[in-house]
Design a protein around this motif. Structure first.
Motif, PDB file in Angstrom:
ATOM      1  N   GLN A 121       0.627  -0.991  -0.006  1.00  0.00           N
ATOM      2  CA  GLN A 121      -0.034   0.049   0.056  1.00  0.00           C
ATOM      3  C   GLN A 121       0.524   0.990   0.264  1.00  0.00           C
ATOM      4  N   ARG A 122       1.782   1.282   0.476  1.00  0.00           N
ATOM      5  CA  ARG A 122       3.133   2.240   0.743  1.00  0.00           C
ATOM      6  C   ARG A 122       3.343   2.547  -0.556  1.00  0.00           C
ATOM      7  N   GLU A 123       3.862   1.868  -0.909  1.00  0.00           N
ATOM      8  CA  GLU A 123       4.490   1.745  -2.811  1.00  0.00           C
ATOM      9  C   GLU A 123       3.102   1.844  -3.279  1.00  0.00           C
ATOM     10  N   GLU A 124       2.424   1.964  -3.267  1.00  0.00           N
ATOM     11  CA  GLU A 124       1.602   2.550  -4.546  1.00  0.00           C
ATOM     12  C   GLU A 124       1.048   4.125  -3.994  1.00  0.00           C
ATOM     13  N   SER A 125       0.886   3.929  -2.754  1.00  0.00           N
ATOM     14  CA  SER A 125       0.401   5.594  -2.440  1.00  0.00           C
ATOM     15  C   SER A 125       1.878   6.413  -2.608  1.00  0.00           C
ATOM     16  N   GLY A 126       3.001   5.908  -2.514  1.00  0.00           N
ATOM     17  CA  GLY A 126       4.458   6.540  -3.122  1.00  0.00           C
ATOM     18  C   GLY A 126       4.900   7.930  -1.354  1.00  0.00           C
ATOM     19  N   GLU A 127       3.246   7.023  -0.074  1.00  0.00           N
ATOM     20  CA  GLU A 127       3.821   7.585   0.733  1.00  0.00           C
ATOM     21  C   GLU A 127       5.207   7.697   1.309  1.00  0.00           C
ATOM     22  N   GLU A 128       5.598   8.513   2.458  1.00  0.00           N
ATOM     23  CA  GLU A 128       6.461   8.210   3.200  1.00  0.00           C
ATOM     24  C   GLU A 128       6.506   7.649   3.922  1.00  0.00           C
ATOM     25  N   PRO A 129       7.918   7.049   4.047  1.00  0.00           N
ATOM     26  CA  PRO A 129       7.773   5.700   5.388  1.00  0.00           C
ATOM     27  C   PRO A 129       7.911   6.601   6.910  1.00  0.00           C
ATOM     28  N   LEU A 130       7.553   6.266   7.802  1.00  0.00           N
ATOM     29  CA  LEU A 130       8.192   6.611   9.573  1.00  0.00           C
ATOM     30  C   LEU A 130       9.415   6.522   9.803  1.00  0.00           C
TER      31      LEU A 130
END
Length: 194
Positions: A121-130
């Protein structure tokens, strides 16, 4: 002179009464003198271990920890807590880096699937990791044994950052290990908010 003797007699009387009252044992005998069945019936106190230096290796008052120590004599609270702190840091870093191979070695199969889904999900959204800024505290909360599987739950308090945003987090992480296995490593089996 008579007054001094009278005061001395009163003082001796008072001390004798105090000693006779204070010297009497009241309530239950100390735990060392209880029979085993009496000790098992009483609820065990929970001692929260705040850091590895505070752990008393002989202290098995944490619920279930004594049971783990009995079936796995190599279990040591201080070493476990140090290892859990290290595992927390490695898992948070591996998750931030998207390092599935490291996660596979540190997580059981069920929780690995959860982490893998979250990574997708994070890879698809491009969200910055914690990312971990600071692990503020780690405390053993409880222990349990189910069959040959030992479980220890640790409360972690940490500061995580996501770009410019810093957030405090409190989570309960449960680690498990099959005490019949020759592999001494514990794996993360559950994470929940505290």
């Amino acid at each position: 002179m008579v007054e001094i003797l009278l005061l001395a007699a009163v003082a001796i009387f008072i001390f004798a009464r105090l000693f006779s009252t204070i010297g009497k044992q009241k309530g239950a005998p100390p735990p060392a003198f209880r029979r085993d069945e009496q000790a098992e019936q009483r609820p065990q106190p929970v001692h929260v271990v705040r850091n590895p230096d505070e752990v008393d290796e002989e202290d098995d008052s944490i619920s279930g920890i004594g049971q783990i120590s009995r079936i796995d004599p190599s279990f040591n609270q201080r070493e476990f807590l140090q290892g859990a702190r290290g595992a927390y840091e490695m898992i948070v870093k591996a998750f931030a880096d998207g390092d599935r191979s490291s996660l596979k070695n540190l997580l059981n199969d069920d929780i690995y699937q959860d982490y893998d889904s979250a990574l997708k999900q994070r890879e698809e959204s491009g969200e910055e990791p914690l990312e971990l800024m600071r692990l503020k505290n780690a405390a053993i909360e409880s222990g349990d044994v189910r069959g040959s599987m030992a479980e220890v739950t640790v409360l972690f308090e940490a500061e995580l950052t996501n770009g410019d945003r810093i957030s405090d987090t409190k989570e309960l992480w449960t680690f498990e290990r099959d005490t019949k296995s020759r592999n001494p490593n514990w794996k993360l089996s559950d994470v929940s908010a505290a």
